[in-house]
Design an enzyme around this catalytic site. Structure first.
Site, mmCIF file in Angstrom:
data_model
loop_
_atom_site.group_PDB
_atom_site.id
_atom_site.type_symbol
_atom_site.label_atom_id
_atom_site.label_comp_id
_atom_site.label_asym_id
_atom_site.label_seq_id
_atom_site.Cartn_x
_atom_site.Cartn_y
_atom_site.Cartn_z
ATOM 1 N N GLU A 12 68.432 -12.885 138.529
ATOM 2 C CA GLU A 12 67.759 -12.051 137.534
ATOM 3 C C GLU A 12 67.369 -10.675 138.063
ATOM 4 O O GLU A 12 67.021 -9.795 137.284
ATOM 5 C CB GLU A 12 66.532 -12.787 136.996
ATOM 6 C CG GLU A 12 66.902 -14.052 136.220
ATOM 7 C CD GLU A 12 65.708 -14.903 135.830
ATOM 8 O OE1 GLU A 12 65.842 -15.701 134.892
ATOM 9 O OE2 GLU A 12 64.639 -14.786 136.475
ATOM 10 N N GLY A 78 65.528 -19.865 127.150
ATOM 11 C CA GLY A 78 66.158 -20.794 126.225
ATOM 12 C C GLY A 78 65.869 -20.371 124.799
ATOM 13 O O GLY A 78 64.736 -20.026 124.455
ATOM 14 N N MET A 153 63.271 -26.872 129.221
ATOM 15 C CA MET A 153 63.227 -27.498 127.894
ATOM 16 C C MET A 153 64.539 -28.207 127.563
ATOM 17 O O MET A 153 65.330 -27.747 126.743
ATOM 18 C CB MET A 153 62.897 -26.444 126.847
ATOM 19 C CG MET A 153 61.539 -25.800 127.040
ATOM 20 S SD MET A 153 60.177 -26.935 126.714
ATOM 21 C CE MET A 153 60.211 -26.948 124.935
ATOM 22 N N MET A 174 59.712 -19.683 131.796
ATOM 23 C CA MET A 174 58.758 -20.293 132.721
ATOM 24 C C MET A 174 57.818 -19.322 133.431
ATOM 25 O O MET A 174 57.085 -19.748 134.322
ATOM 26 C CB MET A 174 59.518 -21.129 133.759
ATOM 27 C CG MET A 174 60.285 -22.294 133.149
ATOM 28 S SD MET A 174 61.204 -23.291 134.353
ATOM 29 C CE MET A 174 59.866 -23.995 135.332
ATOM 30 N N GLU A 175 57.787 -18.041 133.049
ATOM 31 C CA GLU A 175 56.916 -17.085 133.746
ATOM 32 C C GLU A 175 56.132 -16.133 132.856
ATOM 33 O O GLU A 175 55.055 -15.666 133.242
ATOM 34 C CB GLU A 175 57.736 -16.219 134.732
ATOM 35 C CG GLU A 175 58.373 -16.948 135.879
ATOM 36 C CD GLU A 175 59.705 -17.565 135.521
ATOM 37 O OE1 GLU A 175 60.061 -18.590 136.127
ATOM 38 O OE2 GLU A 175 60.399 -17.017 134.624
ATOM 39 N N ASP A 198 70.746 -20.403 127.362
ATOM 40 C CA ASP A 198 70.955 -21.728 126.770
ATOM 41 C C ASP A 198 70.182 -21.802 125.466
ATOM 42 O O ASP A 198 69.353 -20.947 125.175
ATOM 43 C CB ASP A 198 70.496 -22.833 127.735
ATOM 44 C CG ASP A 198 69.029 -22.670 128.140
ATOM 45 O OD1 ASP A 198 68.174 -23.314 127.502
ATOM 46 O OD2 ASP A 198 68.733 -21.900 129.070
#
Length: 232
Positions: A12, A78, A153, A174-175, A198
């Protein structure tokens, strides 16, 4: 203007890091900070590590040591919105924790006591992201709610639960909420730019590994355009 860019994973941050001129690297608490210029703009790029604790810790160090004027969180996510596909981009209007539950004491689901129920992204940064997105073709760019939790997820039941709690949700990762919470405490403007690797709950682990690089490329492209827009 001093612009901070945060990504969790090597994939990233790698594209943007290679484009930073006069780059210097600082390592604090196993977090990597890359300072220099990106297309003439002063930037510091942070590789934070994955998850909310790493994100909060490293963002605190970033704000204390480098004092950026704005924060852009980039990377993969996601997808939740039915209209979006892998590779599309979501610009945050708000960010929320999807794994915090203190509703027994009257708080909104996702709200940390003493904190806002949702963290609003900066309007100027949202506008800069939208203006920059007009230069990107062949992918959708949407804006909306992004939710954060310390879980990938992949479980359809969990996906359905989170969707019930946040019907207006566009993406999960997640952040971002941890970064937003720290920015809120420091009163530093932020925005989140996430490309979808995704679609949550639909063979998402396979899709993530396959499309992470594509997501990183798209999000990095928009962030670079946005840096140029902010530096005008």
């Amino acid at each position: 203007m001093n612009i901070a860019i945060i990504g969790a994973m090597e994939e990233e941050v790698a594209i943007l890091r290679e484009k930073i001129a006069n780059r210097t690297e600082t390592t604090v608490a196993n977090c990597s900070f890359y300072s220099g210029t990106l297309d003439g703009a002063n930037v510091v790029l942070l590789k934070s590590g994955i998850g909310k604790v790493n994100a909060a810790m490293s963002t605190t160090i970033l704000l204390e040591r480098f004092a950026p004027d704005v924060v852009i969180n980039t990377g993969s996510a996601g997808g939740f919105a039915p209209s979006l596909n892998v590779g599309d981009i979501v610009i945050s209007t708000e960010v929320v924790h999807h794994d915090v539950d203190v509703t027994a004491f009257g708080y909104a689901y996702g709200q940390v006591p003493g904190m806002p129920a949702r963290y609003a992204a900066d309007e100027r940064l949202i506008q800069a992201a939208e203006t920059s997105a007009a230069h990107i073709r062949d992918i959708q760019v949407a804006k909306g709610l992004i939710a954060t939790g310390d879980s990938f997820m992949h479980d359809p039941a969990r996906v359905d639960f989170v969707r019930t709690q946040f019907p207006d949700l566009y993406a999960v990762e997640m952040e971002a909420a941890a970064i937003a919470q720290v920015c809120h405490q420091f009163n530093v403007p932020f925005v989140v730019i996430r490309a979808l690797s995704d679609i949550a709950g639909k063979e998402s682990n396979v899709s993530f590994e396959q499309f992470l690089q594509k997501a990183a490329l798209h999000s990095s492209e928009l962030v670079q355009l946005m840096v140029n827009e902010l530096n005008k």
